[in-house]
Design a protein around this motif. Structure first.
Motif, PDB file in Angstrom:
ATOM      1  N   VAL A   1       0.826  -1.203   0.000  1.00  0.00           N
ATOM      2  CA  VAL A   1       0.000   0.000   0.000  1.00  0.00           C
ATOM      3  C   VAL A   1       0.860   1.253   0.000  1.00  0.00           C
ATOM      4  CG1 VAL A   1      -1.728   1.253   1.339  1.00  0.00           C
ATOM      5  CG2 VAL A   1      -1.856  -1.209   1.158  1.00  0.00           C
ATOM      6  N   SER A   2       2.068   1.167   0.539  1.00  0.00           N
ATOM      7  CA  SER A   2       2.883   2.366   0.709  1.00  0.00           C
ATOM      8  C   SER A   2       3.632   2.779  -0.554  1.00  0.00           C
ATOM      9  CB  SER A   2       3.880   2.149   1.844  1.00  0.00           C
ATOM     10  OG  SER A   2       4.761   1.106   1.521  1.00  0.00           O
ATOM     11  N   TYR A   3       3.578   2.009  -1.609  1.00  0.00           N
ATOM     12  CA  TYR A   3       4.275   2.369  -2.839  1.00  0.00           C
ATOM     13  C   TYR A   3       3.284   2.885  -3.878  1.00  0.00           C
ATOM     14  CZ  TYR A   3       8.158  -0.234  -0.937  1.00  0.00           C
ATOM     15  OH  TYR A   3       9.163  -0.678  -0.129  1.00  0.00           O
ATOM     16  N   ALA A   4       3.623   4.011  -4.507  1.00  0.00           N
ATOM     17  CA  ALA A   4       2.788   4.550  -5.569  1.00  0.00           C
ATOM     18  C   ALA A   4       3.352   4.071  -6.900  1.00  0.00           C
ATOM     19  CB  ALA A   4       2.781   6.063  -5.514  1.00  0.00           C
ATOM     20  N   ASP A   5       2.489   3.553  -7.762  1.00  0.00           N
ATOM     21  CA  ASP A   5       2.976   3.033  -9.032  1.00  0.00           C
ATOM     22  C   ASP A   5       2.883   4.058 -10.162  1.00  0.00           C
ATOM     23  OD1 ASP A   5       0.276   3.004  -9.067  1.00  0.00           O
ATOM     24  OD2 ASP A   5       0.051   0.953  -9.754  1.00  0.00           O
ATOM     25  N   SER A   6       2.065   5.103  -9.990  1.00  0.00           N
ATOM     26  CA  SER A   6       1.964   6.146 -11.015  1.00  0.00           C
ATOM     27  C   SER A   6       1.304   7.372 -10.401  1.00  0.00           C
ATOM     28  CB  SER A   6       1.140   5.639 -12.203  1.00  0.00           C
ATOM     29  OG  SER A   6      -0.185   5.404 -11.797  1.00  0.00           O
ATOM     30  N   PRO A   7       1.438   8.525 -11.039  1.00  0.00           N
ATOM     31  CA  PRO A   7       0.765   9.723 -10.526  1.00  0.00           C
ATOM     32  C   PRO A   7      -0.753   9.547 -10.554  1.00  0.00           C
ATOM     33  CG  PRO A   7       2.382  10.308 -12.190  1.00  0.00           C
ATOM     34  CD  PRO A   7       2.273   8.818 -12.193  1.00  0.00           C
ATOM     35  N   VAL A   8      -1.408  10.206  -9.637  1.00  0.00           N
ATOM     36  CA  VAL A   8      -2.856  10.118  -9.546  1.00  0.00           C
ATOM     37  C   VAL A   8      -3.463  11.278 -10.314  1.00  0.00           C
ATOM     38  CG1 VAL A   8      -4.807  10.064  -7.965  1.00  0.00           C
ATOM     39  CG2 VAL A   8      -2.646   9.042  -7.294  1.00  0.00           C
ATOM     40  N   ASP A   9      -4.413  10.987 -11.169  1.00  0.00           N
ATOM     41  CA  ASP A   9      -5.085  12.026 -11.941  1.00  0.00           C
ATOM     42  C   ASP A   9      -6.416  12.382 -11.288  1.00  0.00           C
ATOM     43  OD1 ASP A   9      -3.096  12.081 -13.893  1.00  0.00           O
ATOM     44  OD2 ASP A   9      -4.013  10.388 -14.967  1.00  0.00           O
ATOM     45  N   GLY A  10      -7.002  13.448 -11.770  1.00  0.00           N
ATOM     46  CA  GLY A  10      -8.339  13.817 -11.323  1.00  0.00           C
ATOM     47  C   GLY A  10      -8.333  14.530  -9.987  1.00  0.00           C
ATOM     48  N   ARG A  11      -9.473  14.434  -9.328  1.00  0.00           N
ATOM     49  CA  ARG A  11      -9.662  15.151  -8.078  1.00  0.00           C
ATOM     50  C   ARG A  11      -8.701  14.668  -6.985  1.00  0.00           C
ATOM     51  NH1 ARG A  11     -15.102  15.249  -4.385  1.00  0.00           N
ATOM     52  NH2 ARG A  11     -14.379  16.855  -2.980  1.00  0.00           N
ATOM     53  N   GLU A  12      -8.461  13.366  -6.928  1.00  0.00           N
ATOM     54  CA  GLU A  12      -7.551  12.828  -5.910  1.00  0.00           C
ATOM     55  C   GLU A  12      -6.144  13.381  -6.088  1.00  0.00           C
ATOM     56  OE1 GLU A  12      -9.400  10.753  -7.859  1.00  0.00           O
ATOM     57  OE2 GLU A  12     -10.943  10.130  -6.440  1.00  0.00           O
ATOM     58  N   GLY A  13      -5.693  13.476  -7.338  1.00  0.00           N
ATOM     59  CA  GLY A  13      -4.365  14.013  -7.609  1.00  0.00           C
ATOM     60  C   GLY A  13      -4.251  15.473  -7.228  1.00  0.00           C
ATOM     61  N   ARG A  14      -5.271  16.258  -7.557  1.00  0.00           N
ATOM     62  CA  ARG A  14      -5.256  17.679  -7.188  1.00  0.00           C
ATOM     63  C   ARG A  14      -5.278  17.858  -5.674  1.00  0.00           C
ATOM     64  NH1 ARG A  14      -9.173  17.741 -11.215  1.00  0.00           N
ATOM     65  NH2 ARG A  14     -10.815  18.091  -9.668  1.00  0.00           N
ATOM     66  N   THR A  15      -6.064  17.032  -5.000  1.00  0.00           N
ATOM     67  CA  THR A  15      -6.138  17.112  -3.537  1.00  0.00           C
ATOM     68  C   THR A  15      -4.795  16.752  -2.911  1.00  0.00           C
ATOM     69  OG1 THR A  15      -8.463  16.498  -3.619  1.00  0.00           O
ATOM     70  CG2 THR A  15      -7.355  16.229  -1.519  1.00  0.00           C
ATOM     71  N   GLU A  16      -4.152  15.734  -3.435  1.00  0.00           N
ATOM     72  CA  GLU A  16      -2.848  15.331  -2.905  1.00  0.00           C
ATOM     73  C   GLU A  16      -1.809  16.427  -3.122  1.00  0.00           C
ATOM     74  OE1 GLU A  16       0.317  11.652  -3.218  1.00  0.00           O
ATOM     75  OE2 GLU A  16      -1.622  11.500  -4.220  1.00  0.00           O
ATOM     76  N   MET A  17      -1.804  17.027  -4.307  1.00  0.00           N
ATOM     77  CA  MET A  17      -0.851  18.110  -4.588  1.00  0.00           C
ATOM     78  C   MET A  17      -1.101  19.315  -3.688  1.00  0.00           C
ATOM     79  SD  MET A  17       1.421  17.184  -6.653  1.00  0.00           S
ATOM     80  CE  MET A  17       2.146  18.780  -6.917  1.00  0.00           C
ATOM     81  N   HIS A  18      -2.363  19.656  -3.478  1.00  0.00           N
ATOM     82  CA  HIS A  18      -2.700  20.779  -2.604  1.00  0.00           C
ATOM     83  C   HIS A  18      -2.207  20.505  -1.183  1.00  0.00           C
ATOM     84  CE1 HIS A  18      -4.923  24.170  -1.036  1.00  0.00           C
ATOM     85  NE2 HIS A  18      -5.481  23.369  -0.133  1.00  0.00           N
ATOM     86  N   PHE A  19      -2.429  19.280  -0.699  1.00  0.00           N
ATOM     87  CA  PHE A  19      -1.984  18.915   0.639  1.00  0.00           C
ATOM     88  C   PHE A  19      -0.463  18.995   0.751  1.00  0.00           C
ATOM     89  CE2 PHE A  19      -0.356  15.557   3.423  1.00  0.00           C
ATOM     90  CZ  PHE A  19      -0.867  15.992   4.628  1.00  0.00           C
ATOM     91  N   LEU A  20       0.235  18.431  -0.237  1.00  0.00           N
ATOM     92  CA  LEU A  20       1.701  18.419  -0.174  1.00  0.00           C
ATOM     93  C   LEU A  20       2.286  19.819  -0.274  1.00  0.00           C
ATOM     94  CD1 LEU A  20       2.446  15.237  -2.280  1.00  0.00           C
ATOM     95  CD2 LEU A  20       2.602  15.508   0.192  1.00  0.00           C
ATOM     96  N   GLU A  21       1.698  20.672  -1.097  1.00  0.00           N
ATOM     97  CA  GLU A  21       2.183  22.053  -1.185  1.00  0.00           C
ATOM     98  C   GLU A  21       1.966  22.789   0.136  1.00  0.00           C
ATOM     99  OE1 GLU A  21       0.061  23.470  -4.567  1.00  0.00           O
ATOM    100  OE2 GLU A  21       1.486  22.585  -5.989  1.00  0.00           O
TER     101      GLU A  21
END
Length: 82
Positions: A43-63
């Motif tokens: 579960v802890s490994y990401a295999d590719s970037p996340v698109d869509g709303r989940e990806g935007r939410t993750e980027m917002h959180f990380l920023e």
């Protein structure tokens, strides 16, 4: 007549020690750690970037975390001995 006070936790602990000897508890703990590691690692490994709303939410959180950690470093620098 005086009745001695019995601590129920001590009784429970003594019963636990009799049922699960030290070697058996070590094996159970090791097995539990192994099972948790097997289920948690994939579960802890990401295999590719996340698109869509989940990806935007993750980027917002990380920023936001970048700013948060920078503020923590600035506050630590204010109180660090010089």
């Amino acid at each position: 007549m005086y009745q001695p006070i019995v601590n129920p936790y001590t009784t429970i602990q003594n019963d636990y020690m009799e049922v699960f000897p030290m070697k058996k508890r070590g094996l159970i703990a090791g097995l539990l750690v192994l099972v948790l590691a097997v289920f948690a690692l994939p579960v802890s490994y990401a295999d590719s970037p996340v698109d869509g709303r989940e990806g935007r939410t993750e980027m917002h959180f990380l920023e936001g975390m970048i700013d948060h950690y920078q503020m923590a470093l600035d506050m630590a620098a204010d109180y660090a001995p010089r």
